[in-house]
Structure formats: structure tokens, C-alpha cells
Design an enzyme around this catalytic site. Structure first.
Site, PDB file in Angstrom:
ATOM      1  N   ARG A 624       0.835  -1.206   0.000  1.00 15.80           N
ATOM      2  CA  ARG A 624       0.000   0.000   0.000  1.00 15.80           C
ATOM      3  C   ARG A 624       0.867   1.251   0.000  1.00 15.80           C
ATOM      4  NH1 ARG A 624      -4.318   1.123   4.205  1.00 15.80           N
ATOM      5  NH2 ARG A 624      -2.635   0.552   5.640  1.00 15.80           N
ATOM      6  N   SER A 685       7.387  -4.922   7.428  1.00 14.90           N
ATOM      7  CA  SER A 685       7.002  -5.883   8.475  1.00 14.90           C
ATOM      8  C   SER A 685       7.761  -7.193   8.358  1.00 14.90           C
ATOM      9  CB  SER A 685       5.491  -6.131   8.406  1.00 14.90           C
ATOM     10  OG  SER A 685       4.797  -4.925   8.550  1.00 14.90           O
ATOM     11  N   ASP A 739       5.186  -3.181  11.412  1.00 18.74           N
ATOM     12  CA  ASP A 739       3.761  -2.931  11.620  1.00 18.74           C
ATOM     13  C   ASP A 739       3.400  -2.820  13.097  1.00 18.74           C
ATOM     14  OD1 ASP A 739       4.387  -5.571  11.993  1.00 18.74           O
ATOM     15  OD2 ASP A 739       2.653  -6.376  10.940  1.00 18.74           O
TER      16      ASP A 739
END
Length: 998
Positions: A624, A685, A739
């Protein structure tokens, strides 16, 4: 007599079994038009569509006799003067008709009083439903006349039962012993041997010990006769009295009935009394396994693997009903899953006065003459012991009114017992009934006329028909309750029926089927007559109990290691704290399975952050790009998701970061941001060794990534290199976080106490704000720094191997990182479905699940995803729906398999939540100790589908954390888009600090 309770056909609105149900579902069908007239008879209107074309209308009382003697219609035998203006005989009554008052003759009034209308039966059904549900809940309500006693029988036979079983049945006048051999294969043609021992007349009223000693002596004699080997013999005990059962083999007698009144038994465990008597006979190999009443035996006898029977009804000398109830509704038993057979003891219905509008003066006289006036009122309307007496009192009344035996000496009618139920049934017969009535009445010296015989026959038919209709009404209430509690629009069920009234009277069964069709139209019922419900039924109950006990033993052997005790979890907590200390220590860091990585994030948001930022979020197969605007009022975000093809995930590092940069450029172009030098936060992450806020060395790939030439390199620099290749020179990466840190920062913007980030989704990890003085791996001892624990690797050094089961090892062996991320493989969503699948395979192999039938589909890896657990455990999901889900997976699961699968899912998800709680308890206790506090308050920002979507994971985590860390007040805040928004907020906090420094 107490005043009647509410008897409306529409039970109170708070009753959950009626909410949202249509009038038809409540057993109140629209009244059907009169379709036929029957002269000189009482008629019931039948549900013409439920049972086929041949079951339209039939007379309950009969149509061959007249109510008047004046003149006959040559075709119908109807007194012509008795026909009214509508062509109907004054004595005819359709379902729902009302008493015409003084115009009725005494015989008509008697028949009308004994013929409850459809409206009245609907009211009785509503009353039974309320009594049923009160009996099951037992909380904050008036005691129910229906005891709703748990039997602890949790399964019907599945046909695999194999056992030699001994049965002893206590009857009214004798003791029956039975030897049964069940060989599996559907329990077809079991071998039975039995012996009947008459009970001495002094036993039923004597000491309780004498009764049980007599039963044990019968067993010893029987075993000697059949030459039984002295190996362990399981015994089923049929004890047809009201008991409060605490387990299948533990039951206290509530009260005697049926002429028994043995001393020193009421309130005692009758199983223990029998076992003690057996021991006195030195039958040490005989063990009482199960106690049941005759109703339960009927249900079990009528059940087959293909067509399980889930209700049983006894209509004989007494009456009772049992059924398989949803355990979650049965508050008297400490069981919440599956079903359990409940003994309703419905013979006591009406003891609270609620059936007073059904009772006639004849019923009151029968009750007053009984040994227990005011008690078991429903049984006294239905049981065959009382039917002859009701007819007798009706005859006495009519004779006193000069409607029968005019001018005859009727003193013989005063003798109790002059008319038995068998004689009543015989008199009802269309062909021979009149002759039998005449023979009986003549034997009493009454010299009856044909009219007298006809009227007696009508009375017999009315009394028996009422008994059948009331029995059907009670059954309809049970059926409607089952249908609603199982969340079904339609219920198809087999009902086992035992007792002389049903088995010897065809008319009785016909009335029952018809009335059930009227009052429970949502249910399709098959009434199955039982064969030897007591002997064989008890043997089957015992064999099923043995099967379930063997299954439970296997289940415990397989699943016991997954059920961690409080001590186990405290040990995991201590090991986690030990590994945290080692990971923070400069000298011992390499010994720890926890990397305890410094993130160089030293501040959480304080609410003064402002500006526009970019954020990247890479943690799975989707990537994203986000634009984030932080203002005084709120945070506005826009984003776009880009896929990362598998070929790029597992190709070269350069191709991967070029693809990421292409996505960023596309996003900037779409948002007209090309050329703007905005601070960028990068959520990455994967395990990294962070050397600065904008410098992170990838330690190893996870989650299916395996791009070459990346491990051991700075991922921020790899991104900057890709920007140079793509000539995106305005890109300004200021922070790289994982994350977990992003989640903490996103929640920290809303709650300053948020100093922990937790991810429990596909993977799992935690970060927290540690005192710099405790972090030996970086310079400085002032302030705090966020530590990325990478706790998924906890145990990779073997410290938690004792908590790894064979199922966990089987899952680990098939992963791409065998022996690594051990803690994550016990907790995270990526692995829970596979753990469940391996357990189910083991249960099939042990013949506990799917009746031992192997399933090829179940051998497919990743058949069960974590959402499978969430769905199976969803509150309110019926086990029939669970069964449907399993069958969608091509698993030939029955109802009991559904119970087992749900239990497996619950155990696996609960262990995951408890282990997560043990880890979190270590974190908050470490923070409390580091800060030197007696009590510590902190908020945990949490993200991840397992935490958010599983129905019980979060509450199991919270509860166990509170137990393990009682000095810490921990609040959980769910993150909304933490990984993206959090990265932007890290960049925002960095910008705020830079501006303050400037």
C-alpha cells in the site's frame, strides 16, 4: 387448589422461543372450515395435508351410536328429531365448538366437557412451553411443574457400539435382568437374554437396603444362570422414579411413586445404594455405569444411525417425555456444548393449577380418591391407570341425572377399579365395542339398554381421545421448542413411543399424529413404536456411555497437551521475561531467542504533530501507498493497494524494490504529488536489525518472501537505490518501522498511555517502550526507546519445546522455515487451521471422528484456514450449521462430529490466546519493574485479523492477562489502519522533534 396461572396460547413476550415466530409457528394455524358432519358424535378437525389424503377427518368419540332413542334415520342411525336447522345432530361437535349451555342434554354436556377445543389445546401448548423453559432455566422465576432433569446422556447410538452389557430394570411388581451383546454394525439383531423376578410384597414398603439387596440378589442369580465370565461387566440401571441426576452414574431420588415407599432412600444416590448392594453380593466385577428411566430407554431403542430418535414419549400407566435439548439452554447441567437428553417429568403438569380449565368434575373426583391428591394432574388425565376411573365417575354422574340406567340399581358403580383401561379400549372398538360394553355392564348387574351401551362407548372414546389429544399437545410444545432452539424453520424428527395406550390402540396414535400436525405445523414427525425400550434401551444407553467414555479418554490423550494450566502459563511468562532480559543485554543478546531490536523510535505522538506525509506499507502479498494529512482536527488518509506477484516476491531484490518504486510513482502521479518532497515513513514488516530511525538491516524474509540479495542489507537504502534508478529524487525516507510500531504509534495519537503495539493476525509480534537504561545494545541511558521484540521467534532456542505437541511439530515440519518462529506457530492465524487439521486426522485415525472413516479431503494441506475456526466458534451458530460447514468440505460429519470439531477449534484458539496473554504478561510486568512501580497502567495498541475477527480470542487473552499480571491495569485499543497511519505518524513525530531542535 392454587389458582390457575396464565394459560394464554401466546406465551409471554419475554419467552425467547416465541420471539419473531408467526402464528403458524406458534401452533395457532388459521381455523380450518368444517368439512364434514358426523351425526351423534364428537368430531375433531384434522390437518388434511400433513399425513396424506387418507387422513382427512375421523370421529374421536364415534359415529355409530345415537344420543337420543327417539326414531332413527335408516341410513345413519340418527334420531330424526335430534337434527338441528343446519342438519347437524345436537351431539355433534367440531374442533373449536362451544358448549351450547342448558339446551345440551346431560350426555352432551359430559361429552363436551371431555372434548377440549382447539383453542384450549393451543392454550395448553403455550402453558407447556412456558413450563418447559422455566424448568430449563431455573433462574429468577417461579418453580416449574416440569422438572426438566438432565440425564447426562449426550448422544444417541451411532451403530458402532460394541459391548456386553448387563441391565437391571426395577418395575412395579418385578425386577427384570437382561444380558445384551451389541456387536456394532448399526446395532442390528443384538443378542438378548433376560429373567423376571417377582418382587416380594413386603419389599416396596420396607427398608431401602432390603430393596437394593433384593435387586443385587437377582443379578447374582441371573449371572449364575447364564454362566457369565467374571470380567468387568458394565451395568445399566432402569429406575423409573423421579431423580435429580448429577452425572450418568449419580442420581438422588426425589420422590417415590407407583406404590413404592422404601425408607431411607429419598435424597440418596440410588446408584451408590445399588453398587453397595452389589458389593455385598461379592459381584465385584459388576459396575453401574448408567442410570436412566424408561422414557430414555424408549428413545434409544428407536434410534438408528441413519434416523436418530431425539424424543421419546411414554403413554401407559403413567406418562413422561424426554428429548435431546441444546445443552447451552440447560442451566441445571454444567455443560455448554452439544445436546443432552432431558427428562421432563411432565406428569406433574397442572400441579400449579394451570390445567384447571381442562379438568372436569370427574377428574377432580379421581384425583381426590388417589393416593396423592393435587399431584401429577397431567398424568391423571392421560395415564391408563386413571382412564377407567374417569369413565366410571362420568357414568355415575349421568346415572344420577337419569341419563343412564334409568330405574336400575347402580350400586356396583361405586366400586373403584370396576372398569380398567384395557376394558375402556375394548369398548371403543367399532365392531365389537358395543358387545363388550353390554357384557361388562351386565356383569355388574346393570341390565343396560342399547342406548346405555352406546353412551358408555361414547364416554370411553371421549376420555381416551382427550388423553391422546393432551399427549399430542405436550409433544407439540416440545417439538416447537426444539425447532426454534435449533434455529430451524422446519424440523423433521423421529419420536419413540412406548406404553400400552399407544401400542394397543390404533385410534390413540391417529389422534396424536393429527393433533401434532395442527399444533406444530412446522414439524414433520414420525412416531416410532418401541420394542423393549427398557431392557434393550438401557443396554444401548450403557453401550453409548462406554463409547463416549472411550472417546473422551482418547480425546484427553490427544488434546490434553494443548490444554495449558495456569502454572504452565506462568512458566511461559517467566521464560519470556528471561529471554527479554537476555535480548536487551549487550553480552548475552546472542543467547536469546528474542532479538529485542531497538527501533530508534523514542517518542510517541503528543497531539501537536501537523503536516502532509507519505507512507508505505509492505508486509504481505499486497503493498500500500498512502498520503496522510495530520491536522489539528483529525488525520485524513487516501491510499491505493498494489499487488506483488509471486515471481517478484521470490525473484531478485532489485526487481522487488523497483516494483515498489513503480507503485509509489503511480500513486504520486494519480494524486498529483509528483515532485513534492514529503517526509515518508516506511512500514516494513519483516525482522530487521535497526541501526537508526532510517536504517534497518533485513535479518531474514518471512511470509513467503524470498527475494535475493536483500538479507543483511539496509532496506531503506535499497528503496533509495530504486528511487535513483527510477529518477524519483524527491523521495525523502525519514523512518522505517515494522507494523507493530506503526500500530502503537497510530493508537498513541489517540491515547498517550499507549506504549505497546501488538499484532495477532497472519503472524504475531510485539513492541513496547523500554527504559533506555535497560537497553544495553544501544548507547545512552536517558528517556525511552521502542523495542521491537520479534517475539514470534520466542522459543527458537528450545526453551519452550516442552509446550510443543506432536501436532505443532507436524505443522512446523511442512513450513519453509522449519524450527524457526516457534512461538508464532503456536499463536498466529497462519498456522491454527493446520494444527486443527492434524488433530482431526488423528481423531479419525483413533475412530473418534467421522466414525473412523478416512477423508482424503482432510489430508489436503491448508484445507482449514483460520477463518474456519472463527466461523465454527461463532456464538449463536447452531451445531447443524457446523455440520453443514463440514459437509461443504466433503467431510461426512454427523451431529456429534460437529460437537468434537467445535471443541477442537476452541482448544486450539484458547491455547493461542492464553500463550499470547502469557507473553503480554511478561511485557507489562517487565515495564512495571523497569519503572519501579507497584501498579502500572498502560494501553496496548492491537491489530490483526485473529484478534479482531475471532469471536473469543480477545476476551480469552484479556481474562488470562488479568490473572497473570494482577498489578497491571491493561487496556486494549484496536488500531485502525495502524501499519500505514502509524508509519506516517513516526515521520510526523520525527519532523516535530527536528523542528523543535531547530
Amino acid at each position: 387448589m392454587s389458582s390457575p396461572t396464565r394459560r394464554s396460547g401466546s406465551p409471554r413476550s419475554s419467552n425467547p422461543a416465541w420471539r419473531g415466530m408467526s402464528p403458524e409457528q406458534r401452533g395457532r394455524p388459521t381455523p380450518m372450515p368444517v368439512m364434514n358432519r358426523c351425526v351423534g358424535s364428537v368430531m375433531w378437525e384434522l390437518h388434511t395435508s400433513a399425513y396424506g389424503p387418507n387422513n382427512g377427518l375421523f370421529a374421536i368419540v364415534g359415529h355409530s351410536c345415537t344420543l337420543y332413542s327417539r326414531g332413527r334415520d335408516s341410513d345413519h342411525g340418527t334420531p330424526q328429531s335430534a337434527v338441528d336447522a343446519e342438519g347437524r345432530a345436537p351431539g355433534s361437535l367440531q374442533m373449536g365448538a362451544q358448549d351450547r349451555g342448558p339446551s345440551c342434554t346431560p350426555v352432551q354436556r359430559a361429552l363436551l366437557s371431555l372434548t377440549p377445543t382447539l383453542e384450549k389445546l393451543q392454550d395448553v401448548k403455550g402453558y407447556v412451553l412456558e413450563a418447559l423453559e422455566r424448568g430449563m432455566s431455573q433462574q429468577g422465576q417461579a418453580p416449574s411443574p416440569m422438572k426438566m432433569l438432565p440425564t447426562f446422556i449426550r448422544s444417541t447410538p451411532d451403530g458402532t457400539e460394541k459391548a456386553d452389557v448387563l441391565v437391571v430394570e426395577l418395575c412395579q411388581n418385578h425386577v427384570r435382568t437382561v444380558w445384551a451383546s451389541l456387536t456394532g454394525g448399526g446395532n442390528q439383531n443384538p443378542q438378548l437374554m433376560h429373567h423376571i423376578f417377582e418382587i416380594p410384597v413386603n419389599i416396596p414398603q420396607g427398608p431401602g437396603e432390603a430393596l437394593f439387596d433384593f435387586i443385587a440378589q437377582c443379578l447374582k442369580t441371573f449371572l449364575g444362570e447364564i454362566g457369565s465370565p467374571e470380567t468387568r461387566l458394565p451395568l445399566g440401571f432402569v429406575f423409573p422414579f423421579s431423580c435429580r441426576q448429577m452425572a450418568l452414574d449419580k442420581a438422588e431420588l426425589i420422590s417415590w411413586s407407583k406404590g413404592f415407599q422404601c425408607s431411607n432412600v429419598e435424597g440418596k444416590d440410588v446408584v451408590q445404594l445399588l453398587q453397595a448392594a452389589i458389593s455385598r453380593q461379592e459381584l465385584n466385577h459388576v459396575e453401574v455405569v448408567a442410570l436412566m428411566n424408561n422414557t430414555v430407554g424408549a428413545m434409544m431403542t428407536c434410534s438408528t444411525p441413519q434416523k436418530p430418535c431425539e424424543i421419546a414419549l411414554v403413554v401407559g400407566s403413567g406418562t413422561n417425555c424426554c428429548f435431546m435439548a441444546e445443552s447451552r439452554l440447560l442451566e441445571l447441567a454444567d455443560v455448554t456444548s452439544g445436546r443432552m437428553c432431558v427428562n421432563s417429568e411432565w406428569g406433574c403438569l397442572g400441579d400449579d393449577g394451570a390445567l384447571d380449565n381442562v379438568l372436569t368434575p370427574y377428574d377432580h373426583r379421581v384425583d381426590q380418591e388417589s393416593s396423592n391428591p393435587g399431584e401429577r394432574r397431567f398424568e391423571k388425565l392421560v395415564g391408563s391407570v386413571y382412564l377407567g376411573e374417569i369413565v366410571r365417575h362420568a357414568i355415575i354422574t349421568l346415572a344420577s341425572e337419569q341419563a343412564l340406567f334409568v330405574g336400575k340399581n347402580t350400586s356396583a358403580l361405586a366400586n373403584r377399579g370396576m372398569l380398567t383401561a384395557q376394558q375402556v379400549l375394548g369398548i371403543m372398538d367399532n365392531e365389537n365395542g358395543m358387545a363388550k360394553a353390554q357384557d361388562l355392564l351386565e356383569s355388574l348387574g346393570l341390565q343396560p339398554s342399547e342406548q346405555d351401551c352406546c353412551r358408555v362407548q361414547q364416554l370411553c372414546r371421549a376420555v381416551v381421545s382427550r388423553a391422546a389429544a393432551l399427549s399430542a399437545t405436550g409433544l407439540a410444545a416440545v417439538l416447537s421448542h426444539m425447532c426454534y432452539s435449533r434455529q430451524q424453520e422446519q424440523l423433521m424428527v423421529n419420536v419413540g413411543v412406548d406404553g400400552g395406550l399407544y401400542l394397543t390402540s390404533t385410534r390413540f396414535g391417529e389422534i396424536m399424529r393429527s393433533v401434532v400436525g395442527l399444533l406444530a405445523p412446522e414439524c414433520t414427525v414420525n412416531l416410532v413404536p418401541t420394542t423393549d425400550g427398557n431392557g434393550l434401551g438401557a443396554a444401548i444407553v450403557t453401550a453409548v456411555a462406554l463409547r463416549l467414555a472411550a472417546q473422551q479418554k482418547k480425546m484427553q490423550q490427544l488434546l490434553g497437551p494443548l490444554q495449558l494450566s495456569h502454572t504452565d502459563l506462568q512458566r511461559v511468562q517467566a521464560l519470556m521475561m528471561q529471554e527479554m532480559e537476555r535480548g536487551l543485554d549487550k553480552e548475552r543478546n546472542a543467547e536469546s531467542s528474542l532479538r529485542m531490536l531497538p527501533t530508534y523510535v523514542c517518542h510517541t505522538p503528543d497531539g501537536t504533530e501537523r503536516g502532509e506525509f507519505l507512507a508505505l506499507d509492505l508486509g504481505g502479498t499486497n503493498f500500500r501507498v498512502l498520503a496522510v494529512n495530520v491536522s489539528q482536527e483529525n488525520i485524513d488518509m487516501s491510499s491505493k493497494i498494489y499487488a506483488i506477484p509471486t515471481a517478484i516476491m521470490q525473484g531478485t531484490g532489485e526487481a522487488l524494490f523497483d516494483h515498489i518504486m513503480d507503485c509509489i510513482i503511480d500513486f504520486q502521479h494519480e494524486k498529483q504529488m509528483r515532485g513534492q518532497a514529503l517526509p515518508l515513513g516506511f512500514t516494513f514488516s519483516f525482522p530487521c536489525q535497526q541501526l537508526g530511525l532510517d536504517k534497518a538491516v533485513l535479518l531474514n524474509w518471512t511470509k513467503g518472501f524470498n527475494a535475493s540479495d536483500c538479507e543483511g542489507r539496509d532496506v531503506v537504502q535499497l528503496l533509495r537505490d530504486a528511487a535513483q534508478r527510477k529518477r524519483n529524487t524527491a523521495l525523502k525516507v525519514v523512518a522505517v518501522v515494522n507494523d507493530t510500531v506503526g500500530t502503537m504509534m497510530a493508537c498513541g495519537y489517540h491515547d498517550p498511555k499507549c506504549e505497546i503495539g501488538l499484532i495477532v493476525g497472519t503472524g504475531t509480534n510485539t513492541c513496547y517502550m523500554e527504559e533506555m537504561a535497560k537497553v544495553g545494545t544501544v548507547e545512552g541511558d536517558q528517556g525511552r526507546m521502542c523495542i521491537n521484540m520479534e517475539w514470534g521467534a520466542f522459543g527458537d532456542n528450545g526453551c519452550i519445546d516442552s509446550y510443543f505437541t506432536n501436532f505443532d511439530r507436524q505443522v512446523d515440519e511442512k513450513t519453509i522455515n522449519v524450527g524457526k518462529q516457534r512461538f508464532e506457530k503456536l499463536i498466529s492465524g497462519m498456522y491454527l487451521g493446520e494444527i486443527v487439521r492434524h488433530i482431526l486426522l488423528a481423531l479419525v485415525e483413533e475412530e473418534v471422528l467421522l466414525r473412523g472413516k478416512s477423508s482424503q479431503k482432510l489430508k489436503n494441506r491448508n484445507l482449514l484456514q483460520t477463518k474456519f475456526l472463527s466461523t465454527i466458534e461463532a456464538p449463536g451458530l447452531s451445531l447443524l450449521q457446523v455440520q453443514a460447514i463440514l459437509r461443504d468440505l466433503d467431510l461426512d460429519a454427523n451431529y456429534e462430529d460437529s460437537v468434537l470439531v467445535r471443541e477442537v477449534c476452541q482448544i486450539v484458539s484458547r491455547r493461542a490466546a492464553h500463550l499470547c496473554a502469557a507473553g503480554m504478561a511478561a511485557v507489562v510486568e517487565k515495564m512495571r519493574e523497569s519503572r519501579g512501580l507497584e501498579q502500572f497502567t498502560v494501553t496496548v495498541g492491537v491489530d490483526g485479523t485473529l484478534y479482531k475477527m475471532h469471536p473469543y480470542f480477545s476476551q480469552n487473552l484479556h481474562k488470562m492477562l488479568k490473572d497473570l499480571a494482577p498489578r497491571c491495569n491493561v487496556t486494549f485499543m484496536q488500531s485502525e489502519d495502524g501499519s500505514g497511519k502509524g508509519a506516517a505518524l513516526v515521520a510526523a513525530v520525527h519532523s516535530r522533534q527536528s523542528n523543535q531542535s531547530s
